[in-house]
Motif scaffolding. Structure first.
Motif, mmCIF file in Angstrom:
data_model
loop_
_atom_site.group_PDB
_atom_site.id
_atom_site.type_symbol
_atom_site.label_atom_id
_atom_site.label_comp_id
_atom_site.label_asym_id
_atom_site.label_seq_id
_atom_site.Cartn_x
_atom_site.Cartn_y
_atom_site.Cartn_z
ATOM 1 N N ILE A 189 26.608 75.150 81.856
ATOM 2 C CA ILE A 189 27.744 75.326 80.962
ATOM 3 C C ILE A 189 27.252 75.779 79.592
ATOM 4 O O ILE A 189 26.319 75.191 79.039
ATOM 5 C CB ILE A 189 28.531 74.004 80.835
ATOM 6 C CG1 ILE A 189 29.273 73.713 82.137
ATOM 7 C CG2 ILE A 189 29.517 74.060 79.685
ATOM 8 C CD1 ILE A 189 30.291 74.741 82.508
ATOM 9 N N PRO A 190 27.862 76.811 79.009
ATOM 10 C CA PRO A 190 27.472 77.211 77.649
ATOM 11 C C PRO A 190 27.616 76.050 76.675
ATOM 12 O O PRO A 190 28.602 75.299 76.719
ATOM 13 C CB PRO A 190 28.453 78.340 77.313
ATOM 14 C CG PRO A 190 28.950 78.825 78.633
ATOM 15 C CD PRO A 190 28.949 77.645 79.554
ATOM 16 N N LEU A 191 26.657 75.914 75.814
ATOM 17 C CA LEU A 191 26.642 74.791 74.883
ATOM 18 C C LEU A 191 27.907 74.739 74.038
ATOM 19 O O LEU A 191 28.409 73.657 73.709
ATOM 20 C CB LEU A 191 25.396 74.883 73.992
ATOM 21 C CG LEU A 191 25.144 73.739 73.019
ATOM 22 C CD1 LEU A 191 25.022 72.414 73.754
ATOM 23 C CD2 LEU A 191 23.884 74.027 72.194
ATOM 24 N N GLU A 192 28.458 75.905 73.691
ATOM 25 C CA GLU A 192 29.626 75.928 72.812
ATOM 26 C C GLU A 192 30.903 75.456 73.489
ATOM 27 O O GLU A 192 31.937 75.309 72.832
ATOM 28 C CB GLU A 192 29.837 77.333 72.246
ATOM 29 C CG GLU A 192 30.189 78.393 73.266
ATOM 30 C CD GLU A 192 28.969 79.083 73.859
ATOM 31 O OE1 GLU A 192 29.153 80.159 74.465
ATOM 32 O OE2 GLU A 192 27.846 78.554 73.722
ATOM 33 N N ARG A 193 30.859 75.186 74.795
ATOM 34 C CA ARG A 193 32.043 74.692 75.515
ATOM 35 C C ARG A 193 31.820 73.282 76.063
ATOM 36 O O ARG A 193 32.576 72.817 76.921
ATOM 37 C CB ARG A 193 32.388 75.652 76.664
ATOM 38 C CG ARG A 193 32.671 77.052 76.202
ATOM 39 C CD ARG A 193 33.982 77.196 75.460
ATOM 40 N NE ARG A 193 35.076 77.111 76.403
ATOM 41 C CZ ARG A 193 35.470 78.142 77.171
ATOM 42 N NH1 ARG A 193 34.851 79.317 77.092
ATOM 43 N NH2 ARG A 193 36.473 78.004 77.991
ATOM 44 N N LEU A 194 30.816 72.600 75.560
ATOM 45 C CA LEU A 194 30.412 71.303 76.094
ATOM 46 C C LEU A 194 30.823 70.173 75.157
ATOM 47 O O LEU A 194 30.671 70.274 73.939
ATOM 48 C CB LEU A 194 28.894 71.282 76.281
ATOM 49 C CG LEU A 194 28.269 70.053 76.945
ATOM 50 C CD1 LEU A 194 28.769 69.885 78.370
ATOM 51 C CD2 LEU A 194 26.749 70.182 76.924
ATOM 52 N N LEU A 195 31.359 69.097 75.740
ATOM 53 C CA LEU A 195 31.647 67.862 75.025
ATOM 54 C C LEU A 195 30.967 66.702 75.739
ATOM 55 O O LEU A 195 30.573 66.813 76.905
ATOM 56 C CB LEU A 195 33.152 67.604 74.952
ATOM 57 C CG LEU A 195 34.026 68.635 74.247
ATOM 58 C CD1 LEU A 195 35.484 68.198 74.295
ATOM 59 C CD2 LEU A 195 33.588 68.849 72.816
ATOM 60 N N LEU A 196 30.854 65.585 75.038
ATOM 61 C CA LEU A 196 30.258 64.369 75.588
ATOM 62 C C LEU A 196 31.275 63.240 75.505
ATOM 63 O O LEU A 196 32.107 63.206 74.603
ATOM 64 C CB LEU A 196 29.002 63.982 74.806
ATOM 65 C CG LEU A 196 27.885 65.011 74.746
ATOM 66 C CD1 LEU A 196 26.774 64.526 73.819
ATOM 67 C CD2 LEU A 196 27.323 65.310 76.133
ATOM 68 N N GLU A 197 31.167 62.301 76.433
ATOM 69 C CA GLU A 197 32.072 61.146 76.425
ATOM 70 C C GLU A 197 31.430 59.962 77.125
ATOM 71 O O GLU A 197 30.484 60.115 77.907
ATOM 72 C CB GLU A 197 33.381 61.493 77.126
ATOM 73 C CG GLU A 197 33.232 61.733 78.620
ATOM 74 C CD GLU A 197 34.577 61.858 79.330
ATOM 75 O OE1 GLU A 197 35.114 60.810 79.764
ATOM 76 O OE2 GLU A 197 35.079 62.994 79.450
ATOM 77 N N THR A 198 31.990 58.777 76.853
ATOM 78 C CA THR A 198 31.597 57.586 77.613
ATOM 79 C C THR A 198 32.589 57.285 78.729
ATOM 80 O O THR A 198 32.203 56.770 79.774
ATOM 81 C CB THR A 198 31.509 56.345 76.710
ATOM 82 O OG1 THR A 198 32.772 56.146 76.057
ATOM 83 C CG2 THR A 198 30.389 56.473 75.702
ATOM 84 N N ASP A 199 33.879 57.525 78.505
ATOM 85 C CA ASP A 199 34.960 56.986 79.339
ATOM 86 C C ASP A 199 34.890 55.465 79.366
ATOM 87 O O ASP A 199 35.318 54.831 80.324
ATOM 88 C CB ASP A 199 34.938 57.551 80.769
ATOM 89 C CG ASP A 199 36.265 57.332 81.495
ATOM 90 O OD1 ASP A 199 37.289 57.171 80.808
ATOM 91 O OD2 ASP A 199 36.276 57.313 82.741
ATOM 92 N N ALA A 200 34.304 54.881 78.324
ATOM 93 C CA ALA A 200 34.215 53.420 78.229
ATOM 94 C C ALA A 200 35.620 52.811 78.305
ATOM 95 O O ALA A 200 36.577 53.388 77.794
ATOM 96 C CB ALA A 200 33.549 53.032 76.911
ATOM 97 N N PRO A 201 35.709 51.671 79.007
ATOM 98 C CA PRO A 201 34.650 50.805 79.532
ATOM 99 C C PRO A 201 34.159 51.148 80.942
ATOM 100 O O PRO A 201 33.465 50.342 81.558
ATOM 101 C CB PRO A 201 35.323 49.439 79.531
ATOM 102 C CG PRO A 201 36.764 49.740 79.823
ATOM 103 C CD PRO A 201 37.045 51.043 79.119
ATOM 104 N N ASP A 202 34.514 52.323 81.465
ATOM 105 C CA ASP A 202 34.084 52.732 82.795
ATOM 106 C C ASP A 202 32.920 53.710 82.692
ATOM 107 O O ASP A 202 32.564 54.188 81.620
ATOM 108 C CB ASP A 202 35.249 53.358 83.559
ATOM 109 C CG ASP A 202 36.412 52.402 83.732
ATOM 110 O OD1 ASP A 202 36.171 51.237 84.080
ATOM 111 O OD2 ASP A 202 37.565 52.810 83.496
ATOM 112 N N LEU A 203 32.327 54.018 83.853
ATOM 113 C CA LEU A 203 31.282 55.045 83.992
ATOM 114 C C LEU A 203 30.056 54.783 83.123
ATOM 115 O O LEU A 203 29.511 55.700 82.502
ATOM 116 C CB LEU A 203 31.845 56.431 83.701
ATOM 117 C CG LEU A 203 32.805 57.022 84.726
ATOM 118 C CD1 LEU A 203 33.214 58.436 84.308
ATOM 119 C CD2 LEU A 203 32.185 57.044 86.119
ATOM 120 N N ALA A 204 29.586 53.550 83.075
ATOM 121 C CA ALA A 204 28.395 53.240 82.278
ATOM 122 C C ALA A 204 27.198 54.034 82.788
ATOM 123 O O ALA A 204 26.985 54.173 83.991
ATOM 124 C CB ALA A 204 28.087 51.753 82.338
#
Length: 259
Positions: A189-204
């Motif tokens: 994925i191109p870096l300019e279209r990338l985000l990060l997430e936790t979905d906390a409290p799930d998907l640890a």
């Protein structure tokens, strides 16, 4: 500097502990959070959180598992809340659920896409085993940008999302020992279209897999994605945070951008 693009801080497993969890997250470099709605009864909690914490940004929506709760009154409330929101979500389709029916989910999805379009807001999309239907509806209804949250599909599917103007958000699954497709997506994925997430409290993420996911654990995911991308962690954090700021129109927020 990291931005968590999908974190359920209003969840009962996190909400009573925010006075401890948010400073821990800041110490790990996480300086902003987008908190999505799941059901109408939680929208006021999210609004209160965003008023109490300048690093918390609100999104409102009805998750497909609660699609039957999108009553005319809920739609009216959503339209009002949209004026102070950064996104509409999380919304979408989940065909792994035995109920609500696909028809009910699709109708709720379309209505909320129209609310987002009217408010000119991006959308936070949830999708499980419904990829073709979800993208077909997005094409028909149109969007003002958005993100596929906790993306778990193939690189080809991710590219289909990119062609519709969507961003891709990666969560803790990219750290799992048995991960394959998330690694391919992270690399492709191109870096300019990338985000990060936790979905906390799930998907640890590893090494916390199976436990309650905490906001500070975003650092684990970011570290793994930076390694896959061959980038310094600081560059990945700066770029993905900038992506979130542009998508959700957060450029003027001092707590997000002053670190």
């Amino acid at each position: 500097m990291l931005f968590d693009s999908h974190c359920h801080l209003d969840d009962p497993r996190l909400l009573p502990h925010l006075e401890r969890l948010l400073p821990e997250a800041e110490a790990a470099g996480v300086t902003g959070f987008l908190v999505p709605g799941v059901a109408p009864q939680g929208w006021n909690r999210i609004r209160a959180l965003s008023a109490a914490y300048p690093q918390v940004f609100p999104a409102y929506g009805v998750h497909p598992m609660h699609a039957e709760l999108l009553t005319p009154q809920a739609v009216s409330d959503l339209c009002q809340l949209a004026t102070g929101a950064c996104a509409i979500g999380e919304i979408g389709l989940d065909y792994l659920l035995p109920s609500p029916s696909r028809q009910v989910q699709q109708q709720a999805f379309r209505v909320q896409l129209r609310v987002a379009a009217e408010a000119r807001l991006p959308v936070l999309l949830h999708c499980r085993k419904a990829f073709e239907d979800l993208l077909a509806i997005v094409r028909e209804e149109g969007i003002c940008g958005g993100v596929m949250h906790a993306f778990s599909g193939s690189l080809d599917s991710a590219r289909s999302c990119l062609r519709l103007g969507l961003h891709i958000s990666l969560a803790g699954s990219v750290t799992y020992a048995n991960a394959r497709r998330p690694l391919e997506v992270a690399a492709g994925i191109p870096l300019e279209r990338l985000l990060l997430e936790t979905d906390a409290p799930d998907l640890a993420p590893e090494p916390h897999r199976g436990s309650v996911n905490l906001p500070s654990y975003l650092l684990e995911t970011a570290t793994r994605v930076a390694r896959i991308k061959g980038l310094p962690l600081e560059e990945l954090g700066r770029t993905t945070t900038g992506n979130a700021a542009r998508l959700f129109r957060l450029q003027g927020n001092a707590p997000l951008l002053s670190h």
